[in-house]
Design a protein around this motif. Structure first.
Motif, PDB file in Angstrom:
ATOM      1  N   UNK A  39     -34.486-101.954   0.146  1.00 21.24           N
ATOM      2  CA  UNK A  39     -34.420-100.710  -0.620  1.00 21.24           C
ATOM      3  C   UNK A  39     -35.691 -99.900  -0.429  1.00 21.24           C
ATOM      4  N   UNK A  40     -36.826-100.580  -0.440  1.00 26.56           N
ATOM      5  CA  UNK A  40     -38.105 -99.899  -0.230  1.00 26.56           C
ATOM      6  C   UNK A  40     -38.175 -99.292   1.165  1.00 26.56           C
ATOM      7  N   UNK A  41     -37.687-100.022   2.174  1.00 26.04           N
ATOM      8  CA  UNK A  41     -37.701 -99.511   3.539  1.00 26.04           C
ATOM      9  C   UNK A  41     -36.829 -98.272   3.672  1.00 26.04           C
ATOM     10  N   UNK A  42     -35.671 -98.287   3.015  1.00 24.24           N
ATOM     11  CA  UNK A  42     -34.785 -97.129   3.074  1.00 24.24           C
ATOM     12  C   UNK A  42     -35.421 -95.908   2.412  1.00 24.24           C
ATOM     13  N   UNK A  43     -36.086 -96.134   1.294  1.00 25.82           N
ATOM     14  CA  UNK A  43     -36.761 -95.029   0.604  1.00 25.82           C
ATOM     15  C   UNK A  43     -37.898 -94.460   1.449  1.00 25.82           C
ATOM     16  N   UNK A  44     -38.615 -95.322   2.150  1.00 24.62           N
ATOM     17  CA  UNK A  44     -39.680 -94.851   3.039  1.00 24.62           C
ATOM     18  C   UNK A  44     -39.109 -93.980   4.157  1.00 24.62           C
ATOM     19  N   UNK A  45     -37.958 -94.387   4.699  1.00 23.06           N
ATOM     20  CA  UNK A  45     -37.316 -93.590   5.741  1.00 23.06           C
ATOM     21  C   UNK A  45     -36.887 -92.228   5.189  1.00 23.06           C
ATOM     22  N   UNK A  46     -36.351 -92.226   3.967  1.00 23.61           N
ATOM     23  CA  UNK A  46     -35.936 -90.976   3.341  1.00 23.61           C
ATOM     24  C   UNK A  46     -37.149 -90.081   3.069  1.00 23.61           C
ATOM     25  N   UNK A  47     -38.251 -90.674   2.645  1.00 30.25           N
ATOM     26  CA  UNK A  47     -39.479 -89.901   2.423  1.00 30.25           C
ATOM     27  C   UNK A  47     -39.960 -89.268   3.724  1.00 30.25           C
ATOM     28  N   UNK A  48     -39.908 -90.018   4.823  1.00 30.58           N
ATOM     29  CA  UNK A  48     -40.299 -89.472   6.120  1.00 30.58           C
ATOM     30  C   UNK A  48     -39.398 -88.316   6.521  1.00 30.58           C
ATOM     31  N   UNK A  49     -38.112 -88.428   6.198  1.00 30.56           N
ATOM     32  CA  UNK A  49     -37.173 -87.354   6.509  1.00 30.56           C
ATOM     33  C   UNK A  49     -37.551 -86.070   5.785  1.00 30.56           C
ATOM     34  N   UNK A  50     -37.855 -86.168   4.500  1.00 28.18           N
ATOM     35  CA  UNK A  50     -38.206 -84.974   3.721  1.00 28.18           C
ATOM     36  C   UNK A  50     -39.539 -84.382   4.171  1.00 28.18           C
ATOM     37  N   UNK A  51     -40.485 -85.234   4.545  1.00 29.16           N
ATOM     38  CA  UNK A  51     -41.776 -84.743   5.010  1.00 29.16           C
ATOM     39  C   UNK A  51     -41.653 -84.026   6.353  1.00 29.16           C
ATOM     40  N   UNK A  52     -40.750 -84.513   7.205  1.00 30.94           N
ATOM     41  CA  UNK A  52     -40.568 -83.878   8.511  1.00 30.94           C
ATOM     42  C   UNK A  52     -39.667 -82.649   8.439  1.00 30.94           C
ATOM     43  N   UNK A  53     -38.747 -82.636   7.452  1.00 30.99           N
ATOM     44  CA  UNK A  53     -37.830 -81.506   7.273  1.00 30.99           C
ATOM     45  C   UNK A  53     -37.844 -81.068   5.809  1.00 30.99           C
ATOM     46  N   UNK A  54     -38.912 -80.406   5.350  1.00 29.38           N
ATOM     47  CA  UNK A  54     -39.017 -80.030   3.916  1.00 29.38           C
ATOM     48  C   UNK A  54     -37.865 -79.159   3.429  1.00 29.38           C
ATOM     49  N   UNK A  55     -37.235 -78.414   4.327  1.00 28.72           N
ATOM     50  CA  UNK A  55     -36.146 -77.528   3.912  1.00 28.72           C
ATOM     51  C   UNK A  55     -34.955 -78.315   3.372  1.00 28.72           C
ATOM     52  N   UNK A  56     -34.823 -79.572   3.763  1.00 26.01           N
ATOM     53  CA  UNK A  56     -33.695 -80.371   3.294  1.00 26.01           C
ATOM     54  C   UNK A  56     -33.837 -80.767   1.828  1.00 26.01           C
ATOM     55  N   UNK A  57     -35.068 -80.741   1.310  1.00 23.34           N
ATOM     56  CA  UNK A  57     -35.310 -81.232  -0.048  1.00 23.34           C
ATOM     57  C   UNK A  57     -34.528 -80.465  -1.102  1.00 23.34           C
ATOM     58  N   UNK A  58     -34.210 -79.211  -0.848  1.00 24.46           N
ATOM     59  CA  UNK A  58     -33.498 -78.406  -1.846  1.00 24.46           C
ATOM     60  C   UNK A  58     -32.003 -78.702  -1.870  1.00 24.46           C
ATOM     61  N   UNK A  59     -31.482 -79.402  -0.864  1.00 28.48           N
ATOM     62  CA  UNK A  59     -30.038 -79.631  -0.813  1.00 28.48           C
ATOM     63  C   UNK A  59     -29.660 -81.087  -0.582  1.00 28.48           C
ATOM     64  N   UNK A  60     -30.639 -81.984  -0.520  1.00 27.88           N
ATOM     65  CA  UNK A  60     -30.357 -83.391  -0.236  1.00 27.88           C
ATOM     66  C   UNK A  60     -30.965 -84.264  -1.334  1.00 27.88           C
TER      67      UNK A  60
END
Length: 277
Positions: A39-60
């Protein structure tokens, strides 16, 4: 949590589709230490996604639900609490930078009706166990979106059994958070044509793999094994020893082995299994 999702789907005052709110969903079927680490690994991957694509944070948003295992023992409690603290720390860090982007929920159990509501609300279902046998949840996800205009994309760990039969899913190594991040991004941006093609590929397997077909294959395997034993000569029953084994279940099961069967040394197996990746 499932009720909240259902209400969101039925709320006519919502300005956008509820699928935008729950763009990612994952359900942890057990809460042993190992699965909490994933679960922690998945959350880290999701955090990396938002940091690399901040525009997704408003809809994901990532909704992660944990269901404690039936066989959870107090012996693992202290280690579990430590890893759970890491999970909550990552969730807090994500929400601190991207408010409302991650939700972590623990439930004593989750029924089929609740699960189907969550699967139907998700754009992407991410199952990334570090080691796992049979888990039917990914198959439920595919079936829940059988009539959806925009089917749910399934991300599967290469270490789970379902990855061998659901060819429409995106396979990842859960230890590689960058690979999981890329799979999440690909799933979110996937076009409708590819989503539907992947769903149809997996739906065909689910429709054909019924309980009756499994029973027929099982009986055929038993008959084949019996014919092989008869061809080898001798009375096979005289060479077998039957013994009741619990297998951790409430009821006992009977197992048989030949007279020359050599059992594994459990201590050696545990020593080799625990440090295994």
């Amino acid at each position: 949590l499932a009720s909240a999702v259902c209400l969101a789907l039925d709320d006519p005052a919502r300005p956008r589709d509820a699928r935008e709110l729950v763009a990612l969903f994952w359900c942890d079927v057990t809460f042993t230490v190992l699965f909490t680490v994933e679960a922690a690994l998945k959350l880290l991957a999701f955090e990396q996604l938002l940091l690399s694509e901040p525009a997704l944070a408003s809809s994901v948003a990532l909704v992660q639900v944990g269901v404690k295992a039936r066989g959870f023992t107090p012996a693992a409690q202290s280690v579990y609490e430590g890893v759970r603290g890491e999970v909550e720390e990552v969730v807090a860090r994500i929400n601190g930078r991207f408010p409302g982007a991650a939700t972590f929920e623990e439930l004593p159990t989750i029924g089929l009706e609740q699960r189907m509501a969550l699967w139907a609300a998700a754009d992407v279902a991410c199952f990334t166990p570090l080691r796992e046998g049979l888990n039917s949840y990914p198959l439920e996800v595919v079936y829940a979106s059988r009539a959806a205009a925009a089917p749910t994309v399934v991300i599967l760990s290469e270490f789970m059994a379902c990855a061998r039969v659901l060819n429409g899913g995106l396979r990842v190594n859960p230890w590689d958070t960058q690979m999981v991040q890329r799979a999440m991004e690909r799933a979110l941006l996937m076009g409708l044509a590819e989503r539907r093609a992947r769903r149809e590929r997996d739906l065909e397997f689910i429709r054909l793999s019924t309980l009756s077909s499994w029973a027929q294959r099982f009986v055929a395997d038993l008959q084949s094994a019996n014919r092989c034993a008869q061809a080898a000569g001798g009375d096979r029953h005289q060479e077998e020893h039957w013994e009741p084994i619990g297998f951790g279940l409430a009821g006992l099961r009977r197992a048989a082995w030949r007279a020359d069967f050599q059992p594994l040394d459990t201590s050696e197996v545990l020593v080799a299994y625990r440090p295994a990746p």
